[in-house]
Design a protein around this motif. Structure first.
Motif, short mmCIF file in Angstrom:
data_model
loop_
_atom_site.label_atom_id
_atom_site.label_comp_id
_atom_site.label_asym_id
_atom_site.label_seq_id
_atom_site.Cartn_x
_atom_site.Cartn_y
_atom_site.Cartn_z
N SER A 1 0.86 -1.19 0.00
CA SER A 1 0.00 0.00 0.00
C SER A 1 0.89 1.24 0.00
N MET A 2 0.32 2.35 -0.38
CA MET A 2 1.08 3.59 -0.39
C MET A 2 1.54 3.94 1.02
N TYR B 1 3.67 10.85 -4.12
CA TYR B 1 2.97 11.29 -5.32
C TYR B 1 3.79 12.26 -6.17
N ASN C 1 -0.31 7.61 -8.67
CA ASN C 1 -1.27 6.98 -7.76
C ASN C 1 -0.90 5.51 -7.62
N LYS C 2 -1.78 4.72 -6.98
CA LYS C 2 -1.48 3.30 -6.77
C LYS C 2 -1.35 2.58 -8.12
N ASP C 3 -2.20 2.93 -9.07
CA ASP C 3 -2.09 2.31 -10.39
C ASP C 3 -0.75 2.63 -11.04
N LEU D 1 1.97 3.25 -9.47
CA LEU D 1 2.97 2.46 -8.75
C LEU D 1 3.01 1.03 -9.30
#
Length: 223
Positions: free
Chosen positions: A36-37, A52, A57-59, A61
């Motif tokens: 997770s971030m 960031y 974003n997570k995608d 990453l």
């Protein structure tokens, strides 16, 4: 001015490469679902918002770490022995995916257009084109190979038994596959129990079938 850690030592500035490599290490150690971030930021010793500046974003990453894994795979050489190059490509990809078990599903489920993936695919198509395959054949050829690479790896990573457990498992399940109902499975299981067959899947077996088939296709196209 570089930030200073609580104990007073200077901390190296954050970079996209450091963020991605740390994320790969976390996924290797704890699995992709645990990434997770927030956890990544804690591992790096930074605030989550600072990530960031390096990934959108997570995608972003996930796209980044997928591309980082692809960068570890051997890229085929254009203009040489295409069959040897594609064999080496497949073996390298399989080894890399076994090092990063979480990456097989990730790479196969995303539209990967990172620089490493673009170089990888371009070199693959170039290797096949220089050997004489049409663009259409080259596209189908590398996709057939990747289906074997990713599918085999996914099965290998998730299979519930280790190779040294096959014989004992076969003996345990033999009463459930009586010879009068399942004669061929029973006979095959007996071979595993007796040590006459390992029962393990062979990555190179399927790879050789695909490469030999492509070689025949190339010969037919040249006629």
């Amino acid at each position: 001015m570089p930030k200073t850690a609580a104990h007073g030592t200077s901390r190296a500035p954050l970079s996209r490469e450091k963020v991605l490599r740390t994320a790969v290490r976390l996924a290797d150690e704890q699995g992709l679902a645990a990434l997770s971030m927030r956890k990544l930021a804690q591992t790096l010793g930074v605030e989550a918002m600072s990530l960031y500046n390096h990934v959108t974003n997570k995608d972003g990453l996930l796209d980044g770490i997928a591309d980082l894994v692809v960068a570890e795979m051997g890229t085929p050489e254009v203009g040489g022995d295409w069959k040897a190059a594609m064999r080496a490509r497949a073996m390298s990809a399989h080894e890399v995916l076994l090092r990063h078990p979480w990456a097989t599903g990730l790479i196969g489920s995303r539209l990967n257009v990172g620089p490493a993936m673009l170089r990888y695919v371009d070199a693959t198509v170039g290797c096949l084109r220089s050997a004489g395959f049409s663009y259409q054949q080259a596209d189908r050829a590398w996709n057939a190979m990747d289906s074997h690479i990713y599918g085999f790896t996914l099965q290998e990573v998730n299979f519930p038994l280790q190779p040294d457990e096959y014989a004992s498992a076969a003996a345990q399940f033999l009463p459930r596959i009586p010879a009068d109902q399942f004669p061929y499975m029973n006979a095959l299981s007996q071979l595993v129990i007796d040590g006459k067959h390992s029962g393990t899947a062979d990555f190179t077996f399927g790879l050789n079938l695909i490469l030999d088939g492509l070689e025949r296709l190339l010969g037919e196209s040249a006629d």
